[in-house]
Scaffold this active site. Structure first.
Site, mmCIF file in Angstrom:
data_model
loop_
_atom_site.group_PDB
_atom_site.id
_atom_site.type_symbol
_atom_site.label_atom_id
_atom_site.label_comp_id
_atom_site.label_asym_id
_atom_site.label_seq_id
_atom_site.Cartn_x
_atom_site.Cartn_y
_atom_site.Cartn_z
ATOM 1 N N HIS B 12 0.822 -1.227 0.000
ATOM 2 C CA HIS B 12 0.000 0.000 0.000
ATOM 3 C C HIS B 12 0.853 1.272 0.000
ATOM 4 C CE1 HIS B 12 -0.101 -0.332 4.713
ATOM 5 N NE2 HIS B 12 0.963 0.306 4.304
ATOM 6 N N HIS B 59 -1.086 5.772 8.968
ATOM 7 C CA HIS B 59 0.304 6.234 9.065
ATOM 8 C C HIS B 59 0.344 7.667 9.592
ATOM 9 C CE1 HIS B 59 0.127 3.047 6.024
ATOM 10 N NE2 HIS B 59 1.402 2.807 6.213
ATOM 11 N N HIS B 193 10.207 -4.398 4.817
ATOM 12 C CA HIS B 193 10.778 -3.081 4.535
ATOM 13 C C HIS B 193 11.108 -2.347 5.831
ATOM 14 C CE1 HIS B 193 6.447 -2.119 4.840
ATOM 15 N NE2 HIS B 193 6.628 -0.834 4.692
ATOM 16 N N GLU B 240 4.013 -4.872 9.466
ATOM 17 C CA GLU B 240 2.682 -4.796 8.837
ATOM 18 C C GLU B 240 2.141 -6.175 8.456
ATOM 19 O OE1 GLU B 240 2.923 -0.295 6.876
ATOM 20 O OE2 GLU B 240 3.133 -2.018 5.576
HETATM 21 FE FE LIG Z 1 2.599 1.088 5.430
#
Ligand SMILES: [Fe+3]
Ligand SMILES: [Fe+3]
Lengths: 115, 280, 280, 115
Positions: B12, B59, B193, B240
């Site tokens: 995303h 976020h 990531h 995530e």
């Molecule tokens: Fe994210």
């Protein structure tokens, strides 16, 4: 705050300890969700930092656009991303800055992870 | 009765939104990523879901540290994106299904999940990018949506085990809804990531490929990791993965894999796409 | 190691705040209520707690329906009251203990409670009135505080059984804190009352007296009720009994009753006061 | 929204159904936590109600200070309490209004519950 985990090199977990340290900095960066706040910051950075009660360490890190120093001062990457985005930088620019690489080197490193 | 027909996992990250805006679908950097999606869209066109439950993480748009809930569920008539700090343009709002939202929230709270109900909720790229990848035509909103936002900002994050259980409880909640509805669940974000620190740019291909395999038939194996394990193995934002586990829990014990894709790098991430169909 | 030394339950209605402001301690209407408190204050003076965990419900000051968490825990350096809509004056702030707050939040989230952490939090009469009853001198703040706010505004409310379990988990969290601290837990609100609807003014003395008895040695009996049962038996706002159950759960299995008082009516409520000491 | 419970006479559970109905009304009442909002409302009630998008039913109930009508229109007692407090009314005044008693009768009823 409970059982400390083995540290992960080059990684700071944003836990309660960091949250307490970074609150004013993160609150300022959260405000950048609004365009008006960004304009106010850009018009007078020092005044805007003072308004949110940033510590000297945080003010310096903001002034120097120094991602590692911002993180060390309690900044959370999700809120810092608003600051970074406002400056027109992306996650590769910041990745390069934090790892001491050029942006091209950093991109090559990412690509190499796919091999 | 309402039925969860399947789920989709997808990255995303904001860079995808930019690439879509600039129509970089055939660009050599982006092509291997975008080429994964037509099959997912075909599956959705076939299944024709009425509602999408979108599991994502905010976020730093709708939630700040003054009030940081672990699990939040939207119960609004519609959801709006916002500028996010870098001047994103307003999109047409995403219609909600507040009646189903409240049914799910009631069911979950009675099931001892401590939900934050949100009758107004701005949705960020964690929600809008997956929606744009799966339903590209922004003039149409063919599904109603229920945002499920999970705290990945402020540690402690919910454990992977808790997230799998939340998914299972969402599955029970939907199954007990009396209206005839087809529901898909999106698990967004990931895979490995890390954006922050000297370890920025960390990607772990082996771990990602293992996740893409295990999540199909053996999600319990992934639910055994701690958050600290995930940060170590998948990077700070690789945590995530818990969003995928919620999606997976909601689909029920048996699923079949319809389609998958994996590409490194998209921006700083290993990008995984997976379409899973629930057993009939 | 930190230790929960006991707990206090008390009503928290705004009318008590007014009566305190007007010094109605000897007024015939108020005397039977206020006369219950010196013994509770004596016990606190003897025990000398370092920290008070204050379990209360926000009555629409810090939380609105846009984001309504089930369980919220303060993690701020201090907490401030506010005007609340009827012009209350600012009080000196209540010092927090953010380090203990974070310890508790981490412990609870790992224990599968889905907490909303609050690094800024305005506290309303649900918090300030009990503090004023137990520590009347507003120029002194002899204890640090940790607010625990529970949703009683938007149904579904957490079940009584879930609340007892949250209390037990808070007890485990405090017991695992490495600093030598004495902690008291306040369970505020109740007992039976209803402010809204044609049934306004409903009070159930028999039920209240039963609660005051059972909560000492048999809290599980109260945890068996549903929220709907509590609304029926104790009135719409009598569901605040869940706050007492959180307090009680935190004290551990065995407690002894130090003091109790019960009086009808204080404003629209049956007002119950209880001082419980945890087993050594 | 799930299994309906046996209704409790004279009592409305503020569940999702009521929440959807009452949102603008409750949002307006929540705003009364701020003194400036109360002043703005009192200066021009109709304009303030319109600003929050109240339905006609909600506007009428506000205009008439009718607690039962406010509840029926989706008002939640905790937010309505801000409106009630602003008007200088207390929970006994409102209790009397809702039960069709005088305030003295309502107080006597409360007292009787102690016998
Ligand atoms: Fe994210
Ligand atoms: Fe109350």
């Amino acid at each position: 705050m409970t059982a400390p985990h083995e540290p992960i090199p080059g990684t700071t977990i944003f836990d309660g300890r960091m949250a307490m340290k970074g609150y004013p900095l993160n609150k300022m960066c959260y405000s950048f969700n609004e365009a008006a706040a960004r304009q106010e910051f850009l018009a007078d950075e020092d005044a805007y930092c003072a308004k949110f009660g940033l510590t000297d360490e945080q003010k310096t890190a903001i002034k120097e656009r120094n991602a590692l120093a911002l993180l060390a001062a309690g900044g959370n990457i999700y809120y810092l991303a608003k600051f970074i985005g406002m400056l027109g930088l992306n996650v590769q620019d910041i990745g390069a800055q934090q790892t001491g690489m050029t942006v091209e080197e950093f991109k090559a490193k990412l690509k190499a992870a796919g091999n | 009765m309402a039925k969860i027909v399947g789920g989709v996992t997808t990255s995303h990250i904001p860079a995808i939104g930019n690439a879509i805006a600039n129509e970089l679908f055939e660009d050599p950097y982006w092509k291997p990523f975008f080429d994964g999606y037509p099959k997912a869209r075909e599956w959705l066109a076939e299944v024709k879901p009425d509602v999408a439950i979108v599991v994502y993480n905010d976020h730093g748009l709708n939630f700040f540290l003054d009030k940081m809930p672990t699990f939040s569920i939207g119960a609004a008539p519609e959801y709006q994106n916002k500028d996010e700090g870098w001047g994103l343009k307003p999109l047409p709002p995403y219609p909600g299904d507040p009646e189903l939202s409240w049914h799910i929230i009631e069911s979950l709270v009675n099931d001892e999940f401590d939900i934050c109900s949100c009758q107004e909720m701005a949705v960020d790229h964690g929600f809008t990018v997956p929606m744009a990848l799966l339903w590209p035509d922004q003039t149409q909103r063919p599904v109603r949506t229920i945002p499920v936002a999970v705290n990945t900002v402020q540690h402690p994050l919910p454990t992977p085990a808790r997230c799998l259980k939340l998914g299972e409880a969402i599955g029970r909640a939907v199954a007990s809804y009396p209206k005839d509805l087809k529901v898909v669940v999106l698990g967004t974000g990931g895979l490995s990531h890390q954006l922050d620190g000297e370890r920025a740019g960390f990607i772990n291909k082996d771990f990602d490929l293992m996740c893409l395999e295990k999540i199909v038939d053996e999600p319990e194996a992934l639910a055994k990791y701690s958050i600290h394990d995930l940060v170590r193995l998948a990077g700070a934002q690789g945590a995530e993965l818990i969003l995928w586990l919620i999606m997976r829990g909601a689909l029920g014990r048996k699923v079949s894999k319809v389609h998958s894709n994996y590409h490194i790098p998209i921006s700083n991430t290993g990008a995984g796409l997976l379409v899973l169909e629930s057993a009939a």
